[in-house]
Design a protein around this motif. Structure first.
Motif, PDB file in Angstrom:
ATOM      1  N   SER A 224       1.271  -0.952  -0.114  1.00  0.00           N
ATOM      2  CA  SER A 224       0.144   0.091   0.039  1.00  0.00           C
ATOM      3  C   SER A 224       1.001   1.079   0.267  1.00  0.00           C
ATOM      4  O   SER A 224       1.021   1.747   1.021  1.00  0.00           O
ATOM      5  CB  SER A 224      -1.060   0.336   1.436  1.00  0.00           C
ATOM      6  OG  SER A 224      -1.122  -1.218   1.020  1.00  0.00           O
TER       7      SER A 224
ATOM      8  N   THR B  32      -8.933   7.858  -8.305  1.00  0.00           N
ATOM      9  CA  THR B  32      -9.753   6.960  -8.145  1.00  0.00           C
ATOM     10  C   THR B  32      -8.685   5.494  -8.340  1.00  0.00           C
ATOM     11  O   THR B  32      -9.094   5.518  -8.844  1.00  0.00           O
ATOM     12  CB  THR B  32     -10.783   7.437  -8.156  1.00  0.00           C
ATOM     13  OG1 THR B  32     -11.004   8.886  -7.693  1.00  0.00           O
ATOM     14  CG2 THR B  32     -11.558   6.223  -7.341  1.00  0.00           C
ATOM     15  N   PRO B  33      -9.320   4.619  -6.949  1.00  0.00           N
ATOM     16  CA  PRO B  33      -8.497   3.097  -7.867  1.00  0.00           C
ATOM     17  C   PRO B  33      -9.633   2.215  -8.408  1.00  0.00           C
ATOM     18  O   PRO B  33     -11.251   3.176  -8.050  1.00  0.00           O
ATOM     19  CB  PRO B  33      -8.318   2.331  -6.544  1.00  0.00           C
ATOM     20  CG  PRO B  33      -8.663   3.387  -5.315  1.00  0.00           C
ATOM     21  CD  PRO B  33      -9.013   4.508  -5.786  1.00  0.00           C
TER      22      PRO B  33
ATOM     23  N   ARG C  46     -12.400   0.053  -7.330  1.00  0.00           N
ATOM     24  CA  ARG C  46     -13.685  -0.505  -6.230  1.00  0.00           C
ATOM     25  C   ARG C  46     -12.584  -1.633  -4.992  1.00  0.00           C
ATOM     26  O   ARG C  46     -12.632  -1.293  -3.759  1.00  0.00           O
ATOM     27  CB  ARG C  46     -14.908  -0.916  -6.431  1.00  0.00           C
ATOM     28  CG  ARG C  46     -16.194  -1.155  -5.256  1.00  0.00           C
ATOM     29  CD  ARG C  46     -17.335  -2.006  -5.757  1.00  0.00           C
ATOM     30  NE  ARG C  46     -17.811  -2.053  -4.065  1.00  0.00           N
ATOM     31  CZ  ARG C  46     -17.681  -3.129  -3.160  1.00  0.00           C
ATOM     32  NH1 ARG C  46     -16.167  -4.100  -3.362  1.00  0.00           N
ATOM     33  NH2 ARG C  46     -18.381  -2.862  -1.900  1.00  0.00           N
TER      34      ARG C  46
ATOM     35  N   ARG D  85      -9.953  -1.989  -5.354  1.00  0.00           N
ATOM     36  CA  ARG D  85      -8.581  -1.755  -4.686  1.00  0.00           C
ATOM     37  C   ARG D  85      -9.067  -0.526  -3.409  1.00  0.00           C
ATOM     38  O   ARG D  85      -7.951  -0.810  -2.364  1.00  0.00           O
ATOM     39  CB  ARG D  85      -7.615  -1.430  -5.754  1.00  0.00           C
ATOM     40  CG  ARG D  85      -6.643  -0.533  -5.183  1.00  0.00           C
ATOM     41  CD  ARG D  85      -5.843  -1.751  -4.634  1.00  0.00           C
ATOM     42  NE  ARG D  85      -3.927  -1.485  -4.253  1.00  0.00           N
ATOM     43  CZ  ARG D  85      -3.527  -1.862  -3.332  1.00  0.00           C
ATOM     44  NH1 ARG D  85      -3.938  -2.986  -2.442  1.00  0.00           N
ATOM     45  NH2 ARG D  85      -2.854  -1.460  -2.345  1.00  0.00           N
ATOM     46  N   ALA D  86      -9.906  -0.008  -3.533  1.00  0.00           N
ATOM     47  CA  ALA D  86     -10.776   0.905  -2.726  1.00  0.00           C
ATOM     48  C   ALA D  86     -10.565   0.339  -1.410  1.00  0.00           C
ATOM     49  O   ALA D  86     -10.394   0.931  -0.137  1.00  0.00           O
ATOM     50  CB  ALA D  86     -11.866   1.494  -3.425  1.00  0.00           C
TER      51      ALA D  86
ATOM     52  N   LEU E   2      -8.860   0.478   2.530  1.00  0.00           N
ATOM     53  CA  LEU E   2      -9.142   0.868   3.690  1.00  0.00           C
ATOM     54  C   LEU E   2      -9.009   0.654   4.817  1.00  0.00           C
ATOM     55  O   LEU E   2      -9.161   0.300   5.499  1.00  0.00           O
ATOM     56  CB  LEU E   2     -10.667   1.125   3.159  1.00  0.00           C
ATOM     57  CG  LEU E   2     -10.822   2.877   2.111  1.00  0.00           C
ATOM     58  CD1 LEU E   2     -12.822   2.393   1.877  1.00  0.00           C
ATOM     59  CD2 LEU E   2     -10.545   4.393   3.101  1.00  0.00           C
TER      60      LEU E   2
ATOM     61  N   ARG F  72      -8.537   9.641   1.983  1.00  0.00           N
ATOM     62  CA  ARG F  72      -8.046   8.644   0.639  1.00  0.00           C
ATOM     63  C   ARG F  72     -10.022   8.389   0.540  1.00  0.00           C
ATOM     64  O   ARG F  72     -10.540   9.286  -0.672  1.00  0.00           O
ATOM     65  CB  ARG F  72      -7.440   7.406   0.171  1.00  0.00           C
ATOM     66  CG  ARG F  72      -7.519   6.532   1.040  1.00  0.00           C
ATOM     67  CD  ARG F  72      -6.972   4.426   0.875  1.00  0.00           C
ATOM     68  NE  ARG F  72      -5.406   4.965   1.401  1.00  0.00           N
ATOM     69  CZ  ARG F  72      -4.503   4.789   1.109  1.00  0.00           C
ATOM     70  NH1 ARG F  72      -4.226   4.828  -0.187  1.00  0.00           N
ATOM     71  NH2 ARG F  72      -3.433   4.745   1.906  1.00  0.00           N
ATOM     72  N   GLY F  73      -9.956   8.123   1.977  1.00  0.00           N
ATOM     73  CA  GLY F  73     -11.754   7.951   1.537  1.00  0.00           C
ATOM     74  C   GLY F  73     -13.086   8.748   1.135  1.00  0.00           C
ATOM     75  O   GLY F  73     -13.964   9.131   0.832  1.00  0.00           O
TER      76      GLY F  73
ATOM     77  N   TRP G 171     -14.192  10.012  -2.367  1.00  0.00           N
ATOM     78  CA  TRP G 171     -14.778   8.810  -2.416  1.00  0.00           C
ATOM     79  C   TRP G 171     -16.041   8.437  -2.191  1.00  0.00           C
ATOM     80  O   TRP G 171     -16.682   8.365  -3.392  1.00  0.00           O
ATOM     81  CB  TRP G 171     -13.768   7.743  -2.410  1.00  0.00           C
ATOM     82  CG  TRP G 171     -12.331   7.208  -2.602  1.00  0.00           C
ATOM     83  CD1 TRP G 171     -11.786   8.531  -3.856  1.00  0.00           C
ATOM     84  CD2 TRP G 171     -11.129   6.364  -2.129  1.00  0.00           C
ATOM     85  NE1 TRP G 171     -10.410   7.461  -3.432  1.00  0.00           N
ATOM     86  CE2 TRP G 171     -10.537   6.247  -3.085  1.00  0.00           C
ATOM     87  CE3 TRP G 171     -11.195   5.108  -1.012  1.00  0.00           C
ATOM     88  CZ2 TRP G 171      -9.238   5.876  -3.110  1.00  0.00           C
ATOM     89  CZ3 TRP G 171     -10.828   4.561  -1.093  1.00  0.00           C
ATOM     90  CH2 TRP G 171      -9.100   4.996  -1.738  1.00  0.00           C
TER      91      TRP G 171
ATOM     92  N   PHE H 170     -17.204   6.649  -5.019  1.00  0.00           N
ATOM     93  CA  PHE H 170     -17.999   5.488  -4.635  1.00  0.00           C
ATOM     94  C   PHE H 170     -19.355   6.204  -3.461  1.00  0.00           C
ATOM     95  O   PHE H 170     -19.348   5.143  -2.616  1.00  0.00           O
ATOM     96  CB  PHE H 170     -17.115   4.452  -3.797  1.00  0.00           C
ATOM     97  CG  PHE H 170     -15.525   4.276  -4.482  1.00  0.00           C
ATOM     98  CD1 PHE H 170     -16.060   3.335  -5.662  1.00  0.00           C
ATOM     99  CD2 PHE H 170     -14.328   4.718  -4.853  1.00  0.00           C
ATOM    100  CE1 PHE H 170     -15.158   2.696  -6.105  1.00  0.00           C
ATOM    101  CE2 PHE H 170     -13.503   4.203  -5.175  1.00  0.00           C
ATOM    102  CZ  PHE H 170     -14.144   3.157  -6.380  1.00  0.00           C
TER     103      PHE H 170
ATOM    104  N   ILE I  27     -18.042   1.117   1.587  1.00  0.00           N
ATOM    105  CA  ILE I  27     -17.604   2.128   0.920  1.00  0.00           C
ATOM    106  C   ILE I  27     -17.168   3.168   1.877  1.00  0.00           C
ATOM    107  O   ILE I  27     -16.395   3.839   3.151  1.00  0.00           O
ATOM    108  CB  ILE I  27     -16.848   2.129  -0.627  1.00  0.00           C
ATOM    109  CG1 ILE I  27     -15.602   1.637  -1.274  1.00  0.00           C
ATOM    110  CG2 ILE I  27     -15.389   4.143  -0.465  1.00  0.00           C
ATOM    111  CD1 ILE I  27     -15.565   1.442  -2.691  1.00  0.00           C
TER     112      ILE I  27
END
Lengths: 682, 405
Positions: free
Chosen positions: B44, B52-53, B55, B57-58, B62, B77-78, B81, B100, B106
């Motif tokens: 990571s 944005t990666p 889904r 990977r997100a 997280l 990061r989130g 999203w 997202f 997420i």
């Protein structure tokens, strides 16, 4: 404290599941308290009010099923009688005096009011540098409340650290700090015993069996007995690290790297073999080299781990540093001790010990030990009756969190929260972890932390010293915790907590959620958001209400004078064993320590029909964190101006019952002689 | 120094840990879905502000942030999203429309990060205001219940996920959170089957040790002390594994260019029989360090365990091209050659092993046996007997005769 990072998770030793505690208890219970225990075992659990039959069985009123031992004698006088027993010199006065002139009570009802400054208590803790680059600097100090000089009031002895870690090597070292109560509740700094070191934990009790309280003080490279002399001064006694020169740290003496000193946190005096001579449990923490401390990361190369918490760089430990083994010593009875660690606790797995209490966890009449470890499972050391211990914490449900994870155990307290006649436990932990409250159950203990909302209330806190104590005198115990984070970085963004934290206390409403005791003024001990560590309970002003000394880290001490419920009726009891030269009145092999350690007392307040209940407490000094409370038992009787009975279960096995009497007195009871001193509430 | 560490890591890989077998006592083996923690735990090293990666990977990022006690990274990061504008009008962190914003899982993870940073009110607001897709709405129910647990609202948490027996049986965390609520209410025995189901669905969850512990407590409450002891042991074993797993991921974050933490991570996954995930980690490792022989060897192992013999052979070849003394790779390559009927290739590898110092390594004793059998198959009885004698000298117990296949 919790590790900022993990190398690996703690090894939970999958010990064989022992028989249930109640089975053990049944097998080992001594004759004198057998039916006492049986009644407890049969009584419905969790009842707010015990059934009358149980109360009577507990306290001996009416047709008690509890036979007195053949040699037991009822105390020679009732509560309304004057001091007919020979008044002991050390109990000739109540445990305090009138409030200092000028201190306001009216404006602070329902609070602990900090009167340290007015009362001359100018202790100021030093615990390294503000940045806290090493774990030693985060742990702070403790305090002992004890009677120096046998004048009946409570004096104070504080441990003390240094301004920097380097000073622990270069010197000068610190002495413990002594404050003498003038009998009017005002303190004066007195000469210390002349120690030099970085002192952390302290225990108090009569280790030389001469009738006064002594001290054992532990620190970073020091473990010393301090004996009280005939003038009430503490003089240097046995050096318990004398035979371990590499584990001693003498500030100012040459020292090379590679020799981390023995680092003692909390200590507890106990009587493992019931010979009447106090033994000593020494909780030790971890190896920190003062010459070359671990800073920044633990491990080497690619497999090193940064010392980090919530993304911030912090000091290292405990994980990644080597835990030290706890030590057990058998008291000889004259102030000397011999180490019995491997014999008394052969299955020990070294943890990072921070707290220890000695009490009768399984109510079989001997001392058990509960040990709070930092980031590894806690230990419940059950005594086999001879002073040999085995860990039953896992089976008893007090080793780990609800989710099975080790917590950062700090401080410990016990008391009968639900008034069912059995001792319950409180354990303080790291931020993000709840302070745990366990109720004694049919098997081991049952956690009620979440049911009463204690988890939500305490997760933002990092808590240390703790007490289960009846501040407001209503006959129900409150939970107190001293708080303060270890990392100054806690004040940075996104930690969900803070470095300075106010002390907290709650009323424990078991049927519903707990209720916080809110500060009523700026002078409240609960108001300042400052870090605190050790704490001790004692009545410093003679009103029989327990006050609280709070040792802050890098700051001034607080002396919280109890201004709760002045109309509540109270009773303070001190139990003493026979003089060391006297024949054992218990008659058997077991003997009560001279200072009465381990004596359990059951008080039945006189109440209207339907309100019957009994209160049980055990006289010990080791509670909280790195501290020792006064050897007095403080009972709140609420609206009851009288009690039905006082039943005393001496460690010798003897059981004595005092008949009904008036509340609002401080009574000193000596085994075989009944009440030997009595002072009315001020 | 690195060599020593490497050896320790390599030896560890030879002793598989049945982490996936979180099924004793009394439960049936189940297929392991990794719905919660699936996907390769890739390094990571991405910045929280990277683009944005996917889904998957997100979710992975997280979860790792939260598991490694880095909630601020998760928020960094989130937040963007899951930004939804309406629900967070005026809250700068959640302004605009996030990629997202309609993904319940997420959103739930970002809410959990808020809780971990002490922002309980914002966490609740985020979950309550989210417009999740039908397929992911269950995650929000679970997160709401988790938030209730944080508030010690135990009945609310338990009831929110009540169903038959849980509201969202496909979500492992639904079983876990309801079980936790029941356990905290003192209903350990009632909670036990829920914990067990959670372990079946997510055996490698970081909450696995906790579930095992709860099952131990339930067993104690039922007087089943042997079961309790086994669950305690299981909790300990799984907890130890997770401790190392966590440490390796921290080390990868700290030193993304060092091969050892990645190798250690892959070995942990091999121990847990997560071969595909291990392969992904090792693929990334050898892509970064093409001259790291042990990386290739372990990649061969991961492929061999998945019965990809050609892939394994290729990886062993690369390992031996980098370090011809790597006897484990040579032995395994020889075994594959023998299985594929390429006796000459196999014999060449085994002969080279037994002629080297590795021939005295008890861990490679089977090189003598394999060679003896090849010699016997080739009709060289004397040589076969001599080689077999050496095998038995080193402690080998198998007969010379080949077992029926």
């Amino acid at each position: 404290m919790r590790a900022s990072t993990l190398i690996h998770t703690a090894q939970i030793q999958p010990s064989p599941i022992p028989p249930t505690m109640s089975q053990r208890t049944t097998n080992r219970r001594n004759r004198s308290d057998r039916s006492f225990r049986q009644h407890l075992a049969l009584a419905p659990r969790g009842l707010a009010v015990a059934a009358l039959a149980t109360v009577c069985a507990l306290a001996g009123c009416g047709d008690s099923a509890t036979p007195e031992p053949s040699n037991a004698r009822v105390a020679p006088h009732g509560p309304s009688s004057p001091n007919s027993g020979a008044a002991d010199a050390n109990t000739s006065r109540a445990s305090g005096a009138a409030p200092v002139a000028g201190t306001a009570q009216a404006d602070a009802a329902g609070d602990l009011v900090d009167e340290a400054r007015e009362r001359g208590l100018d202790y100021f803790n030093r615990s390294g540098e503000p940045e806290k680059r090493t774990i030693l600097e985060a742990n702070g100090a403790g305090v002992a409340a004890l009677d120096l000089g046998r004048d009946g009031d409570l004096d104070l002895v504080f441990t003390q650290g240094l301004a920097t870690l380097a000073q622990a090597v270069t010197g000068p070292g610190a002495d413990v700090e002594v404050f003498v109560n003038d009998g009017n509740g005002r303190f004066t700094r007195a000469q210390g015993p002349g120690l030099s070191g970085w002192w952390t934990g302290i225990a108090a009790g009569d280790v030389d069996s001469d009738g006064d309280e002594d001290v054992v003080v532990g620190g970073f490279g020091g473990l010393r007995v301090l004996l009280q002399d005939e003038h009430g001064e503490l003089e240097l006694g046995a050096d318990l690290l004398a035979d371990a020169p590499l584990e001693r740290l003498e500030p100012g003496a040459p020292r090379e790297k590679g020799h981390p000193p023995r680092w003692t946190s909390s200590l507890a005096l106990y009587d493992g073999d019931r010979d009447g001579k106090l033994d000593l449990y020494v909780g030790n923490y971890l190896e920190l080299d003062p010459v070359a401390p671990t800073i920044g990361k633990v491990g080497e190369g690619a497999v090193a781990l940064p010392c980090r918490w919530k993304g911030y760089d912090v000091y290292c430990g405990p994980h990644g540093l080597v835990p030290q083994k706890d030590r057990l010593y058998r008291g000889v009875g004259d102030g000397r001790f011999e180490e019995i660690t491997d014999r008394a606790y052969p299955t020990q797995v070294p943890g990072y010990t921070l707290g220890v209490i000695a009490f009768d966890a399984d109510q079989d009449g001997d001392d058990d030990l509960y040990v709070a470890n930092d980031s590894v499972p806690n230990n419940l050391l059950v005594n086999d009756g001879t002073g040999k211990f085995s860990d039953m914490a896992l089976a008893a449900g007090v080793a780990l969190s609800q989710d099975g994870a080790p917590q950062a155990g700090m401080g410990l307290a016990f008391g009968d929260v639900d008034r069912n006649g059995e001792f319950d436990l409180a354990v303080t932990n790291f931020s993000g972890e709840p302070t745990e409250l366990y109720l004694a159950a049919e098997r081991g203990f049952a956690r009620i932390t979440y049911k009463i909302g204690l988890a939500k209330a305490t997760k933002p806190l990092l808590s240390w010293g703790t007490h289960l104590v009846d501040f407001d005198g209503d006959g129900r115990l409150e939970l107190f915790t001293a708080n303060g984070h270890v990392y100054p970085q806690a004040d940075l963004e996104g930690t969900g907590t803070s470095y300075g934290q106010a002390a907290t206390a709650w009323r424990l409403e078991l049927g519903t959620k707990l209720v916080a005791l809110e500060p009523k003024s700026e002078r409240s001990l609960f108001a300042p958001k400052l870090g605190a560590r050790g704490s001790a309970i004692g009545d410093f002003d003679g009103d029989l209400a327990p006050d609280l000394v709070l040792v802050r880290i890098d700051g001034p001490v607080a002396l919280g004078m109890n201004r709760f419920a002045p109309a509540a009726n109270r009773l303070a009891l001190r139990c003493l064993g026979p003089d060391a030269r006297e024949t054992n009145p218990g008659g058997g092999r077991e003997r009560t320590p001279v200072d009465g350690h381990g004596t359990r007392v059951i008080v039945v307040p006189k109440t209207a029909a339907g309100g019957e209940h009994a209160l049980i407490a055990e006289q010990v000094t080791a509670q909280s964190y790195q501290s020792a409370s006064a050897p007095w038992l403080y009972f709140g009787l609420g609206t009851s101006t009288e009690y039905e009975s006082i039943r005393v279960l001496w460690p010798s096995g003897r059981v004595e019952t005092l008949p009904a009497g008036q509340a609002n007195r401080a009574l000193t009871i000596r085994e075989g002689r009944g009440v030997v001193a009595e002072v009315a509430r001020r | 120094m690195k060599r020593c560490k490497l050896l320790a890591l390599a030896v560890g890989a030879l002793a598989p840990l049945d982490v996936a077998a979180a099924r004793a006592p009394g439960s049936e083996p189940v297929s392991r879905t990794v719905q919660e923690h699936g996907g390769a735990p890739r390094a990571s090293s991405e910045s929280p502000t990277d683009a944005t990666p996917t889904r998957e990977r997100a979710v992975e990022l997280l979860r790792e942030d939260l598991e490694l006690d880095r909630p601020r990274d998760a928020l960094a990061r989130g937040a963007a999203w899951v930004a939804s504008g309406g629900a967070f009008a005026g809250d700068g962190a959640f302004a605009g429309g996030g990629a997202f914003a309609n993904d319940g899982e997420i959103v739930a993870l970002v809410a959990r990060a808020l809780t971990a940073t002490g922002e309980d009110a914002r966490a609740r607001k985020l979950v309550d205001g989210a417009q999740a897709s039908e397929a992911t709405r269950g995650w929000l129910d679970v997160e709401r219940a988790r938030q209730a647990l944080e508030r010690d609202e135990l009945e609310e948490a338990a009831n929110a996920l009540a169903g038959n027996p849980v509201k969202h049986p496909a979500l492992a965390e639904c079983w876990l959170v309801r079980a936790r609520a029941l356990a905290r209410l003192g209903k350990a025995v009632e909670a036990a089957p829920l914990f067990q189901k959670f372990l079946e669905l997510a055996p490698l969850s970081p909450d696995g040790p906790a579930a095992c512990h709860q099952l131990a407590q339930a067993a104690l409450a039922s007087g089943k002390q042997d079961d309790a002891a086994r669950w305690f042991a299981r909790a300990n074993e799984l907890g130890t594994w997770h401790g190392f797993y966590r440490a390796r991921r921290i080390q990868i974050r700290e030193a993304p260019d060092d091969p050892l933490p990645r190798l250690g991570l892959a070995q942990l996954l091999l121990e847990a029989r997560e071969y595909a995930r291990a392969e992904r980690v090792l693929d990334e490792l050898v892509a970064r360090h093409a001259d790291f022989a042990n990386g290739w060897f372990h990649l061969g192992e991961a492929r061999r365990k998945q019965r990809d013999l050609a892939g394994a052979r290729a990886a062993y070849d690369r390992a031996l091209s980098v370090d011809a003394t790597l006897a484990f790779a040579r032995f395994n390559r020889g075994v594959i050659a023998r299985m594929e009927g390429r006796d000459a290739d196999a014999r060449s590898d085994f002969e080279r092993i037994v002629a080297s110092d590795a021939g005295n390594d008890s861990r490679l004793v089977n090189a003598h046996l394999e060679l003896a059998r090849l010699l016997a198959r080739a009709g060289d009885a004397a040589a076969a007997t001599a080689r077999y004698a050496r095998y038995t000298e080193l402690g080998g117990k198998e007969p010379l005769a080949e077992p029926r296949r």
